[in-house]
Scaffold this motif. Structure first.
Motif, PDB file in Angstrom:
ATOM      1  N   LEU A   4      42.364  21.233  35.103  1.00 24.07           N
ATOM      2  CA  LEU A   4      42.469  20.262  34.010  1.00 24.07           C
ATOM      3  C   LEU A   4      41.111  19.653  33.672  1.00 24.07           C
ATOM      4  O   LEU A   4      40.821  19.361  32.506  1.00 24.07           O
ATOM      5  N   GLU A   5      40.279  19.457  34.666  1.00 24.64           N
ATOM      6  CA  GLU A   5      38.944  18.917  34.411  1.00 24.64           C
ATOM      7  C   GLU A   5      38.093  19.881  33.595  1.00 24.64           C
ATOM      8  O   GLU A   5      37.173  19.471  32.897  1.00 24.64           O
ATOM      9  N   ILE A   6      38.386  21.162  33.700  1.00 20.49           N
ATOM     10  CA  ILE A   6      37.581  22.184  33.024  1.00 20.49           C
ATOM     11  C   ILE A   6      38.115  22.491  31.633  1.00 20.49           C
ATOM     12  O   ILE A   6      37.345  22.625  30.677  1.00 20.49           O
ATOM     13  N   ALA A   7      39.446  22.608  31.483  1.00 21.48           N
ATOM     14  CA  ALA A   7      40.026  23.106  30.235  1.00 21.48           C
ATOM     15  C   ALA A   7      40.967  22.135  29.549  1.00 21.48           C
ATOM     16  O   ALA A   7      41.444  22.441  28.445  1.00 21.48           O
ATOM     17  N   GLY A   8      41.286  20.995  30.147  1.00 16.18           N
ATOM     18  CA  GLY A   8      42.230  20.083  29.527  1.00 16.18           C
ATOM     19  C   GLY A   8      43.621  20.699  29.458  1.00 16.18           C
ATOM     20  O   GLY A   8      43.988  21.537  30.297  1.00 16.18           O
ATOM     21  N   PRO A   9      44.416  20.356  28.446  1.00 15.40           N
ATOM     22  CA  PRO A   9      45.794  20.876  28.350  1.00 15.40           C
ATOM     23  C   PRO A   9      45.879  22.405  28.273  1.00 15.40           C
ATOM     24  O   PRO A   9      46.916  22.982  28.619  1.00 15.40           O
ATOM     25  N   SER A  10      44.810  23.071  27.838  1.00 12.78           N
ATOM     26  CA  SER A  10      44.863  24.537  27.734  1.00 12.78           C
ATOM     27  C   SER A  10      44.928  25.206  29.099  1.00 12.78           C
ATOM     28  O   SER A  10      45.016  26.441  29.183  1.00 12.78           O
ATOM     29  N   VAL A  11      44.914  24.416  30.176  1.00 15.24           N
ATOM     30  CA  VAL A  11      45.125  24.980  31.510  1.00 15.24           C
ATOM     31  C   VAL A  11      46.459  25.722  31.573  1.00 15.24           C
ATOM     32  O   VAL A  11      46.625  26.664  32.368  1.00 15.24           O
ATOM     33  N   ILE A  12      47.407  25.331  30.731  1.00 12.96           N
ATOM     34  CA  ILE A  12      48.702  26.026  30.671  1.00 12.96           C
ATOM     35  C   ILE A  12      48.479  27.487  30.285  1.00 12.96           C
ATOM     36  O   ILE A  12      49.040  28.410  30.894  1.00 12.96           O
ATOM     37  N   VAL A  13      47.668  27.693  29.260  1.00 17.84           N
ATOM     38  CA  VAL A  13      47.359  29.058  28.813  1.00 17.84           C
ATOM     39  C   VAL A  13      46.536  29.788  29.873  1.00 17.84           C
ATOM     40  O   VAL A  13      46.668  31.004  30.051  1.00 17.84           O
ATOM     41  N   ALA A  14      45.686  29.050  30.583  1.00 16.04           N
ATOM     42  CA  ALA A  14      44.853  29.667  31.629  1.00 16.04           C
ATOM     43  C   ALA A  14      45.721  30.318  32.702  1.00 16.04           C
ATOM     44  O   ALA A  14      45.427  31.430  33.160  1.00 16.04           O
ATOM     45  N   TYR A  15      46.793  29.637  33.108  1.00 18.16           N
ATOM     46  CA  TYR A  15      47.704  30.226  34.099  1.00 18.16           C
ATOM     47  C   TYR A  15      48.395  31.468  33.549  1.00 18.16           C
ATOM     48  O   TYR A  15      48.573  32.472  34.258  1.00 18.16           O
ATOM     49  N   LEU A  16      48.799  31.406  32.280  1.00 15.74           N
ATOM     50  CA  LEU A  16      49.441  32.565  31.661  1.00 15.74           C
ATOM     51  C   LEU A  16      48.457  33.730  31.547  1.00 15.74           C
ATOM     52  O   LEU A  16      48.791  34.879  31.888  1.00 15.74           O
ATOM     53  N   LEU A  17      47.227  33.451  31.110  1.00 14.67           N
ATOM     54  CA  LEU A  17      46.223  34.496  30.949  1.00 14.67           C
ATOM     55  C   LEU A  17      45.853  35.128  32.296  1.00 14.67           C
ATOM     56  O   LEU A  17      45.714  36.355  32.401  1.00 14.67           O
ATOM     57  N   ALA A  18      45.727  34.299  33.328  1.00 16.43           N
ATOM     58  CA  ALA A  18      45.404  34.833  34.657  1.00 16.43           C
ATOM     59  C   ALA A  18      46.501  35.771  35.136  1.00 16.43           C
ATOM     60  O   ALA A  18      46.231  36.840  35.701  1.00 16.43           O
ATOM     61  N   GLY A  19      47.758  35.385  34.897  1.00 17.84           N
ATOM     62  CA  GLY A  19      48.863  36.246  35.295  1.00 17.84           C
ATOM     63  C   GLY A  19      48.843  37.581  34.576  1.00 17.84           C
ATOM     64  O   GLY A  19      49.102  38.635  35.174  1.00 17.84           O
ATOM     65  N   LEU A  20      48.506  37.554  33.282  1.00 16.85           N
ATOM     66  CA  LEU A  20      48.439  38.797  32.516  1.00 16.85           C
ATOM     67  C   LEU A  20      47.292  39.691  33.000  1.00 16.85           C
ATOM     68  O   LEU A  20      47.429  40.915  33.062  1.00 16.85           O
ATOM     69  N   LEU A  21      46.163  39.086  33.364  1.00 13.16           N
ATOM     70  CA  LEU A  21      45.008  39.864  33.810  1.00 13.16           C
ATOM     71  C   LEU A  21      45.209  40.473  35.197  1.00 13.16           C
ATOM     72  O   LEU A  21      44.467  41.376  35.580  1.00 13.16           O
ATOM     73  N   VAL A  22      46.184  39.985  35.934  1.00  9.33           N
ATOM     74  CA  VAL A  22      46.488  40.547  37.250  1.00  9.33           C
ATOM     75  C   VAL A  22      47.336  41.817  37.119  1.00  9.33           C
ATOM     76  O   VAL A  22      47.374  42.644  38.032  1.00  9.33           O
ATOM     77  N   ILE A  23      47.997  42.002  35.971  1.00  7.17           N
ATOM     78  CA  ILE A  23      48.935  43.127  35.805  1.00  7.17           C
ATOM     79  C   ILE A  23      48.295  44.480  36.115  1.00  7.17           C
ATOM     80  O   ILE A  23      48.898  45.292  36.834  1.00  7.17           O
ATOM     81  N   PRO A  24      47.074  44.802  35.603  1.00  6.59           N
ATOM     82  CA  PRO A  24      46.503  46.120  35.938  1.00  6.59           C
ATOM     83  C   PRO A  24      46.368  46.345  37.438  1.00  6.59           C
ATOM     84  O   PRO A  24      46.715  47.432  37.935  1.00  6.59           O
ATOM     85  N   ALA A  25      45.881  45.345  38.173  1.00  6.61           N
ATOM     86  CA  ALA A  25      45.745  45.501  39.626  1.00  6.61           C
ATOM     87  C   ALA A  25      47.110  45.617  40.291  1.00  6.61           C
ATOM     88  O   ALA A  25      47.281  46.373  41.257  1.00  6.61           O
ATOM     89  N   ALA A  26      48.100  44.882  39.783  1.00  3.75           N
ATOM     90  CA  ALA A  26      49.448  44.968  40.347  1.00  3.75           C
ATOM     91  C   ALA A  26      50.030  46.366  40.149  1.00  3.75           C
ATOM     92  O   ALA A  26      50.647  46.934  41.059  1.00  3.75           O
ATOM     93  N   LEU A  27      49.834  46.928  38.966  1.00  7.08           N
ATOM     94  CA  LEU A  27      50.316  48.290  38.706  1.00  7.08           C
ATOM     95  C   LEU A  27      49.570  49.304  39.573  1.00  7.08           C
ATOM     96  O   LEU A  27      50.180  50.229  40.131  1.00  7.08           O
ATOM     97  N   SER A  28      48.272  49.135  39.690  1.00  4.18           N
ATOM     98  CA  SER A  28      47.475  50.064  40.495  1.00  4.18           C
ATOM     99  C   SER A  28      47.867  49.990  41.962  1.00  4.18           C
ATOM    100  O   SER A  28      48.015  51.021  42.637  1.00  4.18           O
TER     101      SER A  28
END
Length: 724
Positions: free
Chosen positions: A34-58
């Motif tokens: 929250l100190e870094i991104a403010g309310p957009s931290v919500i999107v940060a969690y969603l984006l991080a989860g999406l970026l993990v998908i390739p490694a999860a599939l691999s």
């Protein structure tokens, strides 16, 4: 051999994977993000989860292909080789150590809501207790892990559901106020929240129906946890005043107090302590196994894989890991611990994606029950986005990842390489592809008649003159080509060309008559000419362009000091000629019986092979393929080279023998002609090149420089030197 029972079904796989993720990611990191991104931290969690998908599939694919072996390090080491295996092993060890430290430093504040105690001493004491627990051999059971997950989910579910009606829309104002940079930095910070998603792969041999349950467990738990994280963070931001929990050490407890009162706070505290202690204990347990596994693979000292007879645990490995954990808690701020943990995890996930590409293109048996969709674009996307995310994580995280990577590389060359000879599937795949490409290029040579320019730049005597013309004739005879012999005379800039040409006319007729007299003996069409110019090197290149010749053949002696300093004219011709150039160290070419193609550790150059084959066919000679001894790559490179040389031998027109040579002469039969590829001017200079020391005193050496359009790219040339 005793086998582990495959008795873990899909619910157990989901519980293990979810339990490995839920911890610091939700109880600690939202306030820091929250100190870094403010309310957009919500999107940060969603984006991080999406970026993990390739490694999860691999990871899912590799786990179903090798369900008997677990661990990210093992997959990367097998796929990418010991060097990247060392980097992955050390990087994962540090990542898990950082995550364990983060869990303790972040979990203790929840405990201190109940007891007024100093934070760091409590964290250090708790860490010491967990280290001793691991040394003594106690471990959490599956039932305990399932219980912890149930308690956590119940507490977090109650918090989210009961707090949702209290959400205030105004708290989401200025949602992207910190910009894309803030969003990406927060995404990188919370990336470690998903680090445990692939942990279930380490117990793949205990999962029933792994081809189905492992990918479902990994991807299902990732989807569930991403939704849970986004939902809880959305509620946390919506029920607290803007900025009120940013930087808090207990953000979920602060939010629960506002919506659920004291009961909610106690529920969150209980769940947080259970989750974070469990995460820290699992972190010590799993991270200490990386030095242990690396030691068994000879990537680390043997003492790290020693099992205590008293406790039945790898005490040395646990002690080393515990020491790192204690140092992190004592000296590194929590925000930097979180960044470093995420940075190392991003690096490791990037290597996981590359490992799948290596296995798919390698030579080992690789038959996964589950295959990653959108291959290889999914893996390329994961590797690239991970690298981009690293650039947004700040100087300390980047320096930490760089220091660990460089340190791992130094360790590999100083300790591992002298002890380990195996290699990964990536090197095998690259080497096999390079060999196939080289063979295709040899086969692609057309049978059109060739024209060769024999360039005489000085008087060499009739014997060497005849030898050079005989060589050129042998090169064109299989294709019924033609030879043009030209004597190039260079005069000072002040002297008129026409006057000099008149004076030299009688000498020219002598040269032309000698060359034409050899035509019948050589058995090919031969023409002679003489050119007077102020610049021989330009004259040679211009003649080759104007007459559309296929190769230039000329003598070349070891360079004198003046030529090394001021530049060698023949070197200029090599770089500017519109065709192949063959430089000849002419020591008496005369009907050779033994022709050698001298390699440099890489695949034999196709143009060089074709020159040697033409000479051998013209003289009914035999060819030897010579390789520098001791310069092949480790592991299976010997068998790969043997297969490549066998296929190459079958393509040639004369009997072929393959062997190694030593520059001191060895015991091989002495050759009459040695044909080798010239140095690549894009990587090094030919000015430092001298005639190689081959055993025969009368051996003529041909150095072949293919025209630029037939030279491999710089990347391919570098790969050939490294892996072949």
């Amino acid at each position: 051999m005793k086998q582990l029972e495959r008795d873990l079904g899909l619910p157990s796989v989901l519980a293990i994977s979810i339990g490995a993720m839920i911890g610091s990611g939700i109880f600690i990191l939202p306030a820091l993000a929250l100190e870094i991104a403010g309310p957009s931290v919500i999107v940060a969690y969603l984006l991080a989860g999406l970026l993990v998908i390739p490694a999860a599939l691999s990871k899912s694919e590799m786990a179903t292909a090798m369900p008997e072996a677990g661990g990210t390090y093992i997959y990367i080491e097998r796929g990418m080789g010991p060097l990247l295996g060392t980097i992955a092993g050390v990087g994962t060890w540090f990542s898990l150590s950082f995550k364990g430290a983060l869990a303790l430093v972040g979990g203790v504040p929840y405990l201190l809501l109940l007891f007024d105690l100093p934070l760091k001493p409590v964290a250090l004491g708790l860490a010491a207790v967990l280290i001793l627990v691991n040394v003594f051999g106690a471990k959490q059971t599956g039932r305990l892990q399932l219980g912890i997950v149930v308690v956590m989910l119940a507490a977090l579910g109650w918090f989210a559901a009961a707090s949702a009606p209290s959400v205030q829309g105004g708290n989401y104002a200025n949602f992207f106020g910190d910009g894309v940079g803030g969003l990406l930095a927060a995404t990188g910070l919370v990336f470690v929240s998903y680090a445990g998603v692939t942990k279930v792969a380490s117990i793949a041999e205990e999962v029933e129906n792994p081809g189905k349950n492992i990918p479902l467990g990994i991807l299902g738990s990732l989807a569930f946890t991403t939704i849970l994280y986004v939902g809880i963070v959305t509620v946390l931001v919506g029920v607290t005043d803007p900025g009120s929990v940013a930087g808090s050490l207990t953000p979920v407890a602060v939010a629960a107090e506002q919506t659920l009162g004291t009961a909610g706070v106690y529920a969150v505290i209980g769940a947080a302590i259970l989750a974070l202690v469990s995460t820290a204990n699992a972190g010590i347990l799993s991270s200490s196994r990386y030095p242990f596994a690396m030691s068994r693979d000879m990537l680390a000292p043997p003492s790290l894989s020693t099992i205590s007879e008293r406790f039945g645990t790898p005490v040395t490995s646990i002690t080393l890991t515990g020491s790192v954990l204690l140092a992190l808690i004592a000296f590194v701020p929590i925000l930097e611990i979180a960044k470093l943990a995420s940075a190392f995890q991003i690096v490791v996930f990037g290597l996981v994606n590359l490992a799948v590409v290596a296995f798919r293109n390698g030579s080992m048996a690789y038959d996964p029950e589950f295959e990653s969709p959108l291959y290889p674009w999914m893996q390329i996307f994961g590797a690239i986005t991970g690298a981009l995310l690293l650039t947004q994580m700040g100087t300390i995280a980047l320096l930490g990842a760089l220091v660990i990577t460089v340190g791992s590389v130094v360790w590999y060359f100083a300790y591992v390489r002298p002890r380990v000879s195996r290699e990964g599937q990536a090197a095998k795949a690259v080497r096999g592809k390079l060999g196939e490409d080289a063979l295709d290029e040899v086969a692609a040579t057309d049978g059109d008649a060739r024209e060769i320019l024999v360039a005489f730049t000085k008087a060499v005597g009739e014997r060497r003159e005849r030898a050079l013309l005989s060589l050129a004739a042998d090169m064109v005879r299989p294709d019924e080509g033609r030879v043009t012999a030209v004597r190039f005379q260079e005069i000072p800039d002040q002297a008129p060309l026409t006057e000099h040409a008149t004076v030299q006319s009688s000498q020219d007729r002598s040269f032309e008559s000698r060359v034409e007299g050899l035509a019948d003996d050589l058995g090919v069409a031969v023409e002679a000419d003489e050119i007077v110019s102020h610049d021989t090197k330009h004259a040679i290149v211009n003649f080759a362009k104007n007459h559309d010749v296929d190769s230039i053949v000329t003598e070349h002696e070891p360079l004198r000091l003046r030529s090394r300093v001021l530049g060698d004219p023949i070197d200029w011709v090599v770089r500017h000629a519109p065709c192949d150039v063959v430089l000849v160290d002419n020591l008496g070419y005369d009907r050779p019986e033994r022709v050698v193609v001298a390699g440099d550790g890489a695949p034999y150059d196709p143009t060089t092979v074709n020159v040697a084959d033409a000479i051998a066919v013209a003289n009914d000679a035999r060819i030897s393929l010579w390789n520098p001894s001791g310069e092949t790559a480790p592991g299976d490179s010997g068998s790969t080279r043997s297969e490549y040389e066998s296929e190459l031998s079958a393509m040639l027109s004369v009997p072929v023998h393959a062997s190694s040579y030593r520059t001191d002469g060895g015991e091989l039969a002495q050759p009459d002609v040695v044909v080798r590829r010239g140095p690549d001017h894009r990587l090094r200079t030919a000015l430092l090149e001298t005639r190689p020391a081959f055993p025969a005193p009368n051996c003529t050496t041909l150095t072949v420089f293919p025209h630029q359009e037939r030279r491999p790219g710089v990347l391919r040339t570098a790969l050939e030197k490294v892996v072949f």
